[in-house]
Scaffold this active site. Structure first.
Site, PDB file in Angstrom:
ATOM      1  N   HIS A  57      78.165  11.159  15.798  1.00  0.00           N
ATOM      2  CA  HIS A  57      79.099  10.334  16.561  1.00  0.00           C
ATOM      3  C   HIS A  57      79.370  10.979  17.917  1.00  0.00           C
ATOM      4  CE1 HIS A  57      81.054   8.098  12.903  1.00  0.00           C
ATOM      5  NE2 HIS A  57      79.731   8.057  12.876  1.00  0.00           N
ATOM      6  N   GLU A  59      82.117  11.810  19.378  1.00  0.00           N
ATOM      7  CA  GLU A  59      83.071  12.916  19.333  1.00  0.00           C
ATOM      8  C   GLU A  59      82.416  14.197  18.825  1.00  0.00           C
ATOM      9  OE1 GLU A  59      85.496   9.298  17.749  1.00  0.00           O
ATOM     10  OE2 GLU A  59      83.391   9.885  17.913  1.00  0.00           O
ATOM     11  N   CYS A  87      87.058   8.057  13.913  1.00  0.00           N
ATOM     12  CA  CYS A  87      86.977   7.762  12.485  1.00  0.00           C
ATOM     13  C   CYS A  87      87.522   8.963  11.709  1.00  0.00           C
ATOM     14  CB  CYS A  87      85.530   7.471  12.081  1.00  0.00           C
ATOM     15  SG  CYS A  87      84.474   8.938  12.077  1.00  0.00           S
ATOM     16  N   CYS A  90      85.417  12.247  12.296  1.00  0.00           N
ATOM     17  CA  CYS A  90      85.649  12.853  13.612  1.00  0.00           C
ATOM     18  C   CYS A  90      87.064  13.412  13.709  1.00  0.00           C
ATOM     19  CB  CYS A  90      85.375  11.842  14.714  1.00  0.00           C
ATOM     20  SG  CYS A  90      83.620  11.394  14.809  1.00  0.00           S
TER      21      CYS A  90
END
Length: 150
Positions: A57, A59, A87, A90
């Site tokens: 992701h 992040e 999410c 993360c």
């Protein structure tokens, strides 16, 4: 009134540029930058398709880059700007990084850390809604395009 060039919108625009790069690659368009002392030290965008990695992701990419830049795993005095609310995964990584601030664009009512009640570090602040409309629009455009391709 003094003009503040390095405000939340300035840095969210940089995160949005990362999201646009993800969009161009066929990735879910989420982008992130990490800032310390008004300086971008890390950038990232979703690479889950490209790397065939569910953890890639925006992040996560930015956290790793920031830790490498700083030479340590803690991101105290740093701010993460991300176009979509983090999410659970993360948010967990951000907890362990002890990041000081999280600023996000659009809410993720289904998978976001707020509705899932994921704990952030006690010293971390979180604020949303910065460039929310632009971030939401890019995500909607991506999923409409994706449906039309299938």
């Amino acid at each position: 009134m003094m003009i503040q060039p390095f405000d939340d919108t300035y840095f969210m625009k940089r995160a949005f540029q990362e999201a646009e790069m993800a969009f161009e690659k066929g990735e879910i368009p989420v982008g992130a930058v990490i800032v310390i002392d008004n300086k971008i030290i890390a950038r990232g965008h979703n690479l889950t398709q490209t790397l065939n990695d569910v953890t890639a992701h925006a992040e996560m990419q930015a956290i790793t880059a920031a830790a490498n830049f700083l030479g340590g795993k803690y991101l105290q005095n740093c701010t993460l700007y991300v176009t979509l609310e983090p999410c659970q995964m993360c948010a967990g990584a951000l907890y362990w990084s002890q990041i000081s601030h999280i600023v996000y664009g659009a809410r993720d009512l289904d998978r976001g850390c707020i509705n899932l009640k994921t704990k952030l570090h006690p010293k971390t602040t979180i604020r949303g809604g910065v460039m929310e409309d632009e971030a939401s629009e890019l995500l909607k455009r991506f999923f409409i395009q994706r449906r039309n391709l299938n």
